[in-house]
Structure formats: structure tokens, C-alpha cells
Motif scaffolding. Sequence first.
Motif, PDB file in Angstrom:
ATOM      1  N   LEU A  13       0.861  -1.180   0.000  1.00  0.00           N
ATOM      2  CA  LEU A  13       0.000   0.000   0.000  1.00  0.00           C
ATOM      3  C   LEU A  13       0.899   1.233   0.000  1.00  0.00           C
ATOM      4  CD1 LEU A  13      -2.704   1.487   0.416  1.00  0.00           C
ATOM      5  CD2 LEU A  13      -2.427   1.099   2.860  1.00  0.00           C
ATOM      6  N   ILE A  14       0.723   2.074  -1.004  1.00  0.00           N
ATOM      7  CA  ILE A  14       1.553   3.278  -1.105  1.00  0.00           C
ATOM      8  C   ILE A  14       0.660   4.481  -0.829  1.00  0.00           C
ATOM      9  CG2 ILE A  14       2.996   4.674  -2.661  1.00  0.00           C
ATOM     10  CD1 ILE A  14       3.545   2.003  -4.210  1.00  0.00           C
ATOM     11  N   VAL A  15       1.017   5.286   0.153  1.00  0.00           N
ATOM     12  CA  VAL A  15       0.200   6.452   0.492  1.00  0.00           C
ATOM     13  C   VAL A  15       0.862   7.685  -0.106  1.00  0.00           C
ATOM     14  CG1 VAL A  15      -0.905   7.765   2.329  1.00  0.00           C
ATOM     15  CG2 VAL A  15      -0.443   5.331   2.657  1.00  0.00           C
ATOM     16  N   GLY A  16       0.209   8.254  -1.127  1.00  0.00           N
ATOM     17  CA  GLY A  16       0.741   9.454  -1.778  1.00  0.00           C
ATOM     18  C   GLY A  16       1.190   9.167  -3.193  1.00  0.00           C
ATOM     19  N   ALA A  17       0.521   9.825  -4.156  1.00  0.00           N
ATOM     20  CA  ALA A  17       0.893   9.636  -5.564  1.00  0.00           C
ATOM     21  C   ALA A  17       1.643  10.866  -6.063  1.00  0.00           C
ATOM     22  CB  ALA A  17      -0.349   9.371  -6.401  1.00  0.00           C
ATOM     23  N   GLY A  18       2.804  11.093  -5.472  1.00  0.00           N
ATOM     24  CA  GLY A  18       3.731  12.099  -5.988  1.00  0.00           C
ATOM     25  C   GLY A  18       4.836  11.371  -6.732  1.00  0.00           C
ATOM     26  N   PRO A  19       5.916  12.078  -7.083  1.00  0.00           N
ATOM     27  CA  PRO A  19       7.009  11.413  -7.808  1.00  0.00           C
ATOM     28  C   PRO A  19       7.542  10.189  -7.060  1.00  0.00           C
ATOM     29  CG  PRO A  19       7.387  13.794  -7.669  1.00  0.00           C
ATOM     30  CD  PRO A  19       6.160  13.516  -6.871  1.00  0.00           C
ATOM     31  N   ALA A  20       7.631  10.268  -5.722  1.00  0.00           N
ATOM     32  CA  ALA A  20       8.219   9.157  -4.964  1.00  0.00           C
ATOM     33  C   ALA A  20       7.275   7.947  -4.958  1.00  0.00           C
ATOM     34  CB  ALA A  20       8.514   9.601  -3.538  1.00  0.00           C
ATOM     35  N   GLY A  21       6.004   8.167  -4.622  1.00  0.00           N
ATOM     36  CA  GLY A  21       5.054   7.060  -4.552  1.00  0.00           C
ATOM     37  C   GLY A  21       4.869   6.407  -5.912  1.00  0.00           C
ATOM     38  N   LEU A  22       4.788   7.216  -6.954  1.00  0.00           N
ATOM     39  CA  LEU A  22       4.572   6.652  -8.292  1.00  0.00           C
ATOM     40  C   LEU A  22       5.852   5.991  -8.808  1.00  0.00           C
ATOM     41  CD1 LEU A  22       2.358   9.510  -9.781  1.00  0.00           C
ATOM     42  CD2 LEU A  22       1.620   7.250  -8.966  1.00  0.00           C
ATOM     43  N   GLY A  23       7.009   6.565  -8.470  1.00  0.00           N
ATOM     44  CA  GLY A  23       8.285   5.923  -8.839  1.00  0.00           C
ATOM     45  C   GLY A  23       8.362   4.541  -8.207  1.00  0.00           C
ATOM     46  N   CYS A  24       7.899   4.442  -6.972  1.00  0.00           N
ATOM     47  CA  CYS A  24       7.925   3.156  -6.255  1.00  0.00           C
ATOM     48  C   CYS A  24       6.955   2.168  -6.928  1.00  0.00           C
ATOM     49  CB  CYS A  24       7.534   3.407  -4.794  1.00  0.00           C
ATOM     50  SG  CYS A  24       7.504   1.930  -3.787  1.00  0.00           S
ATOM     51  N   ALA A  25       5.733   2.636  -7.205  1.00  0.00           N
ATOM     52  CA  ALA A  25       4.721   1.746  -7.792  1.00  0.00           C
ATOM     53  C   ALA A  25       5.173   1.239  -9.166  1.00  0.00           C
ATOM     54  CB  ALA A  25       3.396   2.493  -7.905  1.00  0.00           C
ATOM     55  N   LEU A  26       5.729   2.144  -9.972  1.00  0.00           N
ATOM     56  CA  LEU A  26       6.103   1.760 -11.338  1.00  0.00           C
ATOM     57  C   LEU A  26       7.288   0.794 -11.343  1.00  0.00           C
ATOM     58  CD1 LEU A  26       5.065   2.340 -14.128  1.00  0.00           C
ATOM     59  CD2 LEU A  26       6.558   4.326 -14.269  1.00  0.00           C
ATOM     60  N   ARG A  27       8.276   1.068 -10.487  1.00  0.00           N
ATOM     61  CA  ARG A  27       9.449   0.183 -10.433  1.00  0.00           C
ATOM     62  C   ARG A  27       9.036  -1.206  -9.919  1.00  0.00           C
ATOM     63  NH1 ARG A  27      13.119  -2.098 -12.530  1.00  0.00           N
ATOM     64  NH2 ARG A  27      14.908  -2.780 -11.324  1.00  0.00           N
ATOM     65  N   LEU A  28       8.125  -1.221  -8.951  1.00  0.00           N
ATOM     66  CA  LEU A  28       7.666  -2.508  -8.409  1.00  0.00           C
ATOM     67  C   LEU A  28       6.901  -3.280  -9.488  1.00  0.00           C
ATOM     68  CD1 LEU A  28       7.679  -4.242  -5.871  1.00  0.00           C
ATOM     69  CD2 LEU A  28       5.678  -3.002  -5.053  1.00  0.00           C
ATOM     70  N   ALA A  29       6.092  -2.564 -10.256  1.00  0.00           N
ATOM     71  CA  ALA A  29       5.355  -3.222 -11.335  1.00  0.00           C
ATOM     72  C   ALA A  29       6.330  -3.790 -12.373  1.00  0.00           C
ATOM     73  CB  ALA A  29       4.389  -2.231 -11.988  1.00  0.00           C
ATOM     74  N   GLN A  30       7.402  -3.046 -12.657  1.00  0.00           N
ATOM     75  CA  GLN A  30       8.409  -3.556 -13.617  1.00  0.00           C
ATOM     76  C   GLN A  30       9.043  -4.834 -13.077  1.00  0.00           C
ATOM     77  OE1 GLN A  30      11.107  -0.216 -13.742  1.00  0.00           O
ATOM     78  NE2 GLN A  30       9.930   0.917 -15.297  1.00  0.00           N
ATOM     79  N   LEU A  31       9.377  -4.839 -11.788  1.00  0.00           N
ATOM     80  CA  LEU A  31      10.031  -6.017 -11.187  1.00  0.00           C
ATOM     81  C   LEU A  31       9.081  -7.210 -11.169  1.00  0.00           C
ATOM     82  CD1 LEU A  31      11.834  -4.205  -8.227  1.00  0.00           C
ATOM     83  CD2 LEU A  31      12.957  -5.346 -10.152  1.00  0.00           C
ATOM     84  N   LEU A  52      -2.855   5.329  -2.740  1.00  0.00           N
ATOM     85  CA  LEU A  52      -3.886   6.290  -2.302  1.00  0.00           C
ATOM     86  C   LEU A  52      -3.399   7.699  -2.551  1.00  0.00           C
ATOM     87  CD1 LEU A  52      -4.825   5.094   1.310  1.00  0.00           C
ATOM     88  CD2 LEU A  52      -6.017   4.594  -0.830  1.00  0.00           C
ATOM     89  N   GLU A  53      -4.289   8.569  -3.011  1.00  0.00           N
ATOM     90  CA  GLU A  53      -3.937   9.976  -3.207  1.00  0.00           C
ATOM     91  C   GLU A  53      -5.112  10.839  -2.764  1.00  0.00           C
ATOM     92  OE1 GLU A  53      -1.328  12.030  -4.039  1.00  0.00           O
ATOM     93  OE2 GLU A  53      -2.860  13.524  -3.641  1.00  0.00           O
ATOM     94  N   LYS A  54      -4.842  11.802  -1.883  1.00  0.00           N
ATOM     95  CA  LYS A  54      -5.927  12.619  -1.317  1.00  0.00           C
ATOM     96  C   LYS A  54      -6.451  13.675  -2.287  1.00  0.00           C
ATOM     97  CE  LYS A  54      -2.691  15.585   1.294  1.00  0.00           C
ATOM     98  NZ  LYS A  54      -2.468  16.727   0.407  1.00  0.00           N
ATOM     99  N   ALA A  55      -5.692  14.001  -3.323  1.00  0.00           N
ATOM    100  CA  ALA A  55      -6.112  15.071  -4.238  1.00  0.00           C
ATOM    101  C   ALA A  55      -7.301  14.639  -5.082  1.00  0.00           C
ATOM    102  CB  ALA A  55      -4.960  15.456  -5.159  1.00  0.00           C
ATOM    103  N   ARG A  56      -8.023  15.643  -5.645  1.00  0.00           N
ATOM    104  CA  ARG A  56      -9.199  15.266  -6.435  1.00  0.00           C
ATOM    105  C   ARG A  56      -8.792  14.634  -7.749  1.00  0.00           C
ATOM    106  NH1 ARG A  56     -10.261  21.466  -7.385  1.00  0.00           N
ATOM    107  NH2 ARG A  56      -9.812  21.361  -5.189  1.00  0.00           N
ATOM    108  N   GLU A  57      -7.595  14.955  -8.244  1.00  0.00           N
ATOM    109  CA  GLU A  57      -7.077  14.216  -9.393  1.00  0.00           C
ATOM    110  C   GLU A  57      -5.559  14.171  -9.328  1.00  0.00           C
ATOM    111  OE1 GLU A  57      -6.929  16.708 -13.226  1.00  0.00           O
ATOM    112  OE2 GLU A  57      -8.825  17.258 -12.279  1.00  0.00           O
ATOM    113  N   LEU A  58      -4.964  13.268 -10.093  1.00  0.00           N
ATOM    114  CA  LEU A  58      -3.510  13.136 -10.055  1.00  0.00           C
ATOM    115  C   LEU A  58      -2.840  14.448 -10.415  1.00  0.00           C
ATOM    116  CD1 LEU A  58      -2.937   9.699 -11.785  1.00  0.00           C
ATOM    117  CD2 LEU A  58      -2.233  10.348  -9.476  1.00  0.00           C
ATOM    118  N   GLY A  59      -1.840  14.815  -9.651  1.00  0.00           N
ATOM    119  CA  GLY A  59      -1.060  16.023  -9.941  1.00  0.00           C
ATOM    120  C   GLY A  59      -1.617  17.277  -9.307  1.00  0.00           C
TER     121      GLY A  59
END
Length: 555
Positions: A13-31, A52-59
Motif C-alpha cells: 500500500l503506497i500512500v501518496g501519488a507524488g514522484p516518490a510514490g509513483l516511482g515506487c509503484a512503477l518500479r515494483l510493477a516492472q520487477l 492512495l492519493e488525497k487530491a481530487r485528481e492526479l497532480g
Amino acid sequence: MTIEREQLEADVLIVGAGPAGLGCALRLAQLIDEHNKTGKTPALSTENIYVLEKARELGAHQLSGAVMDPRGLRELLPGFETSAPAGTLDTPVTDDAAYFFTRNVALKFPITPPPLKNHGNYVISLSKLVKWLGGLVENTGVNLFTQFAGASLIHEGDAVAGVITEDKGVDKQGKPKDNFTPGYELRAKVTVLAEGPRGSLTKQLMEKHKLGGLNPMVYSLGIKELWDVPEGRIAPGFVAHTMGWPMSSDMYGGGWIYGMRENRVSLGLVVGLEYHNPQFDPHEAMQKYKTHPFVRRIIAGGKMVRYGAKSFPAGGWYSMPRNFVDGALLIGDSGGFLNAQKLKGVGMGIKSGMLAAETIYDALCAGDASAKQLSSFQQRVEKSWIKKELWACRNFHQSFEHGFWLGMMHTGLQMFTGGRGLFDPWRVGPGHQRYHPLDGAERITARFKGDGALTFDRLTDVYHSGTRHEEDQPCHLVVAEPDICAGRCTHEFGNPCQFFCPAAVYEMVEEKGQRRLKINASNCVHCKTCDIMDPYQIINWVVPEGGGGPNYEGM
Ligand SMILES: Cc1cc2nc3c(=O)[nH]c(=O)nc-3n(C[C@H](O)[C@H](O)[C@H](O)COP(=O)(O)OP(=O)(O)OC[C@H]3O[C@@H](n4cnc5c(N)ncnc54)[C@H](O)[C@@H]3O)c2cc1C
């Protein structure tokens, strides 16, 4: 009231879809993709990763200068220059310069100091970059939920076992409304906190496990405006950093002006959140910054199109918390992964996410998410360019403790001694302890109004941040001891919250002869300055209903 919550189980579970959270999700998906292609066991699925991302949309909650060092992104997505959608990488940096400002003069440094050299970097829109990365993450099968905030951590013994998302449809008094929906109980083998600066769950975890580094984390606040200016005022890719006015010499801070395509300019002011004057107003300082002849020449006759404010961790290597516990990792700004000397955290955030993903992949394969297993994250960080970069400026921010000029002298010395300087490690305390009491100083009552063309009051600026919250919900700025506000704080410091908040959230009002704190929570731009700079540490920033907050489109 006991609330029945739906439970969901995930691997990660990754909390926060900023560069760090998305970098983590994408690299994990690649692995996971490589793992499954080679038929290794156990079988892993990207569907078992939740973001999870608290914003109403990504970014929408992403705000930065933003000049990106592309190293992290290049490692994550080789060839990103050709695959990024048009407009994401606004323009390559074509020229850079540094200036010292007095009130009316801009003195150009004969050479740009090395940390401010930006050749090879890109001026970007961080919100567009995050939108793009989020789309790539979703394409891998990862479940990404916007408008959902992590409200509290689930613990099993000392281990983190997931997160409870915020309850939706609760009124101001805390009572359920017709649309009440309880938050979910999201359980995961590994929870990654990628909440950006001063994360609310990160704060809970740090307090529980005493994760603080050698120094407490200190922060800076960045206030930014995007302007559309008349043609020919600034070349796209021209990157300028300024020091001096309007900051006084006992403060840390400076400005930036970045030229973008189509006559757009990113400009802003960074203020170290450790200043002494409790009546200092960072928003007003930013407005004054625009009246400097150098800045005015660029933006006069133009139009401000967007406003925003956000803090960032500035303490460097010695302020980084321990980044792993049983069942959880801290990455990006939440883990202090930012080079304050260069004002760069995007690439480093992505890289920290990638290293976390590699650590998590090993943990999933081993069926072990203990702190011992996850501690290989720290070893990975130490072997990577992150350590090399942060070690070289490990005493940078602290050296401004006694003002700008001594700070510059120490920084010079540190550059010749590989970051060591005169004192190593240089120890400092938290920023909120450095206010000087008002004593007999005059109390400011009139507030900055602006001229409505070049400079603006805070409410006009908040309007340009696109900030919106559900009005009928509990206040997400929780003041533990309100009596302190009208009593001790008024007397000792003159209520700094009225001044440091760049969104006019806090007001002291008189009602029936009583002074009290009024909180305009729906103005909040989620910068976290109040949580950081309140002198008594009685303001706790907790997540509002998901979807609320600013809309930093194009920032
Ligand atoms: C004014 C300013 C200027 C900057 N300029 C630059 C620059 O020029 N170059 C550069 O490289 N870096 C710059 N930075 C730093 C850079 O923006 C950050 O280092 C980077 O964005 C960190 O990425 P992150 O993913 O860790 O955090 P963030 O980008 O902050 O993302 C965290 C995400 O988590 C979400 N979130 C937080 N809490 C929760 C929760 N409980 N539940 C759900 N979601 C949550 C937030 O909404 C946010 O979207 C700047 C920063 C500021 C403030």
C-alpha cells in the motif's frame, strides 16, 4: 460509535501519488513483470498494489519550482525524453544565473555557483509529470485511488499493517450525514509512506517509533506564482536564482525565476521555516519580491494564472529519519530525500521510490516484511547517488543558523572540504523554537493588500490556487489547546499563525469582548506550515475529506 469498515488486503500500500510514490509503484510493477515472465515463485500481481492519493485528481497537489534533474526519471524510464507527452517536459534549461538582490539592484554573480548550475536539467510542470506517471502506473494493473486519504495507521504490535482511509460524509460536529461512508481498512504486508513534506501518517509513525535523525527535520516554505507575460521578456529555459532582498540577513531564503514555453514564467520565494520574527509574513515577502525592478521588468503587464504554497524538508542527511520499521518504509519528502542546496527533490524522490520498490520486491519474495528485512532500503540508499549527493551538502542548511553571510562563508568552506566545513555534524534544533518573543515590539494589525495587478492579498492568491473543500466537515486543523492561542501566544508571540499561513486560514477575532482563534479551514492549500511553525506545537494537520485542497494544474 463503533464503525464497521470494509477490509481490503494488499501486498503493498503506497500512500501518496507524488514522484516518490509513483516511482515506487512503477518500479515494483516492472520487477513483478520480470518476475512473472521468468516463472519465479511466489506468483506476484500488480493488482495487489494499492496507491492512495488525497487530491481530487492526479497532480493536483504537486507544486515545485520546477527544474528537474532527470537522473531518477531516466533510470526509471530510459528514453523518457521521447515517451513523455508533449508539455510534460516544458523545456530543457538553456541558461542559468545567480543574483544578489538589494532593494533596487540585481548584482549578477560572475559565475553561477555549482549547486545552482542547471545545464542538462529540464523546466517541467510537476503536476503534468505526475499525471503522466500515474497513467503509466494504472496501465500496469496497479489500483490507484484518488480522493482517498490515509487517515490513521493500523498497527499489529509494533508493526505497521496498513492504513484506515478517512470517513466521508461527516459533518462539522463529527456526526454522520446522509452520504456517510466509513473509511476502508486497507491491510498490507508493506505500507509505503510517500506523503510528501510533513506527512500526517509519517508524523504518527515518527512519534510512535522515535524515528527522528541526528537533527530534527527543518523545513522551508515555497510560495509560487505562474505568470503569462508579454512576449520577449524571458527566454524559455532561462533559470535564475536570487539571494538577498526581500529576506533580511538573519534569515535563510531566496527567490527563483524560471522561463517556460509560451511566455510562461514560474517564480517564487523560498523562506526557511526557522526565522526569528513571529510577525514575519512569507506571503507578503513574496509579493514584495515581485516589485524588485529585476522581477517587475519580466512580469509587469502580464497576468498571474496560478498560485500555490508548499513546504519541503530542508534538513538534509543529518535530519533524515530512520526510513524503515516493521511493515513500513518512508520515501521521498516524507523520508527527507531532498537536496536543499540545489532545491531538488523530484529526481531524488523517484530514486528513493525505486530503491524502496527493490527492497519490497525482495521482501515479498522472502515472505518477510520485518524491519530487519526492510533495512536493506537504507543500505541501498547508502550505495546510491542519493547518499553521495546528500553527503556533500550534509551541513549546508544548518550553516545558515547565524544568518546569510556566515552561511555563505561556511557553504564555501564546505564545498572545499567535501561537505565537512568547520563543524561536522552541525547540530541544530527545530525551526519553531527559534522565534524571538515580541516583548515590546509593535504589533502589526494592518495586513498587506496588494495593488491587484502585480501584487495580491492572500485571498486573491488562494482563489488562484483552485482550492476547494467540502465546507460541512470536521476542521482538519486540530488545535489541541485553544486557550493558549488567545492567552500565552497572543502575549508572547502575537499569534504567528496569522502571519505564517500563506492562505489566510488563521485569524484572531474579537467576539463579545473575547479574543479567539478563527480557522478558515476551507482555504487550506495543504502546505503544512502551521503544523511546522506553530511555536507550541499544538496545531495538528490531519487529512480533510479526500478530494479537498488545491488544484495545482500546470504547476
Ligand atoms: C516551492 C517548491 C519548489 C520546489 N522546486 C523544486 C525544483 O525546482 N526541482 C526539484 O527537483 N524539486 C523541487 N521541489 C521539491 C519537490 O517538489 C519535492 O521534493 C517532490 O515533489 C517530492 O515528491 P514526493 O512524492 O515525496 O512528495 P509530493 O510531491 O509532495 O507528493 C506527495 C503526495 O502525497 C499525497 N498525500 C499526502 N498525505 C496523504 C495521505 N495521508 N493520504 C493520501 N495522500 C496523501 C499528497 O497529496 C501528494 O500528492 C520544490 C518544492 C517546493 C515546495
